[in-house]
Each structure stands twice: as C-alpha cells, then as structure tokens.
Design a protein around this motif. Structure first.
Motif, PDB file in Angstrom:
ATOM      1  N   TRP A  91      -4.242  -4.630  -5.884  1.00 39.35           N
ATOM      2  CA  TRP A  91      -3.096  -4.976  -5.041  1.00 39.35           C
ATOM      3  C   TRP A  91      -3.241  -4.395  -3.641  1.00 39.35           C
ATOM      4  O   TRP A  91      -3.067  -5.103  -2.652  1.00 39.35           O
ATOM      5  N   SER A  92      -3.539  -3.114  -3.560  1.00 37.62           N
ATOM      6  CA  SER A  92      -3.624  -2.481  -2.245  1.00 37.62           C
ATOM      7  C   SER A  92      -4.849  -2.967  -1.471  1.00 37.62           C
ATOM      8  O   SER A  92      -4.749  -3.327  -0.294  1.00 37.62           O
TER       9      SER A  92
ATOM     10  N   ARG B  79       3.501   6.103  -5.355  1.00 35.33           N
ATOM     11  CA  ARG B  79       3.405   6.216  -6.806  1.00 35.33           C
ATOM     12  C   ARG B  79       2.210   7.065  -7.223  1.00 35.33           C
ATOM     13  O   ARG B  79       2.010   7.317  -8.410  1.00 35.33           O
TER      14      ARG B  79
ATOM     15  N   GLN C 292       2.250   1.839  -3.498  1.00 39.88           N
ATOM     16  CA  GLN C 292       1.182   2.333  -4.377  1.00 39.88           C
ATOM     17  C   GLN C 292       0.835   3.793  -4.052  1.00 39.88           C
ATOM     18  O   GLN C 292       0.586   4.584  -4.956  1.00 39.88           O
TER      19      GLN C 292
ATOM     20  N   ARG D   1      -1.008   6.310  -6.797  1.00 39.17           N
ATOM     21  CA  ARG D   1      -2.082   5.466  -7.339  1.00 39.17           C
ATOM     22  C   ARG D   1      -3.302   5.459  -6.423  1.00 39.17           C
ATOM     23  O   ARG D   1      -3.195   5.489  -5.204  1.00 39.17           O
TER      24      ARG D   1
ATOM     25  N   CYS E  76       0.826  -1.217   0.000  1.00 35.38           N
ATOM     26  CA  CYS E  76       0.000   0.000   0.000  1.00 35.38           C
ATOM     27  C   CYS E  76       0.854   1.258   0.000  1.00 35.38           C
ATOM     28  O   CYS E  76       0.512   2.244  -0.668  1.00 35.38           O
TER      29      CYS E  76
ATOM     30  N   ARG F 116      -5.278   8.751  -3.912  1.00 33.22           N
ATOM     31  CA  ARG F 116      -4.048   8.148  -3.398  1.00 33.22           C
ATOM     32  C   ARG F 116      -3.996   8.213  -1.887  1.00 33.22           C
ATOM     33  O   ARG F 116      -3.303   7.429  -1.254  1.00 33.22           O
TER      34      ARG F 116
ATOM     35  N   THR G 266      -5.194   5.067  -0.419  1.00 32.41           N
ATOM     36  CA  THR G 266      -4.167   4.020  -0.443  1.00 32.41           C
ATOM     37  C   THR G 266      -3.247   4.169   0.765  1.00 32.41           C
ATOM     38  O   THR G 266      -2.816   3.176   1.347  1.00 32.41           O
TER      39      THR G 266
END
Length: 123
Positions: free
Chosen positions: A36-37, A29, A26, A31, A23, A96, A99
């Motif tokens: 995935w997270s 980045r 991500q 995102r 996390c 984000r 995340t």
C-alpha cells in the motif's frame, strides 16, 4: 488564482494527498513499507512520468512557457527523483521510518507541481 491551475495540478494534489495519507497511516501504525505505501508512491511516480511526457508535448501543442523553461525542467526532474528516491530508501531500510519517508513524497510533489505550474503559466 486557485482556479487558474490546470487539471494536472489538481491531479497531483489528489494523488499526493492520497499517497501522504496512506503512508502516514501506515507509519503511525508502526508498519514497515508494504504494498500500500510503496504502491501509492509508485502511482505518484507514474503520474509524474505521464506529466513529463505532457511537458514535452505542451510547448509544441499548447502555449509557450511564460517563465524559464530551464527552471521548469529542473523542478520536473527533481520531482521525478523524489518518489523514486523514497521508494529505493524503503527497499533498503525496512522500518516504519521508511514509511514516514515515503509519506514525505506526496507533499513534496504537490509543492513541486505547484511551482512548475506557476513557472509555466504565471511568471
């Protein structure tokens, strides 16, 4: 005392660190929450559900708790709510920052399981 903790604690550490790392990467980045997270937090929640079932069986099959069972269950129910709450947050707010909130679930679960382990075995 580090080696006195059981396998469930070490499994929580591994899953919590992996979830945190996924996390955090991500989030850095930039995102929004993705498979995935969110998936890493769902794996953490599934682990806690299995841990909950084990907590029901442990007093019957294993040693009785040395600390307060009410405090133990309070920690466990709170630990179950943290990943679920962050997951719902990530569904509502797709940024984000969500995340990054998902990343917080891993370390919080590690601390909660550490405390539950201490209450059950060492208090």
């Amino acid at each position: 005392m580090v080696w006195g903790y059981d396998g469930w604690f070490w499994a929580a550490v591994v899953l919590g660190v992996i979830s945190f790392a996924v996390c955090l990467v991500q989030a850095l980045r930039g995102r929004a929450p993705d498979d995935w997270s969110q998936g890493s937090v769902l794996v953490l929640e599934a682990f806690l559900l299995v841990y909950c079932v084990g907590s029901v069986l442990l007093p019957v099959l294993g040693p009785s708790p040395s600390g307060s069972l009410l405090e133990y269950w309070g920690y466990l129910l709170t630990a179950l709510l943290i990943p679920a709450g962050t997951f719902v947050w990530s569904l509502v707010e797709r940024s984000r920052w969500s995340t990054l909130i998902l990343a917080a679930a891993g370390p919080v679960v590690i601390v909660m399981v550490y405390r539950m382990n201490f209450i059950y075995y060492y208090q």
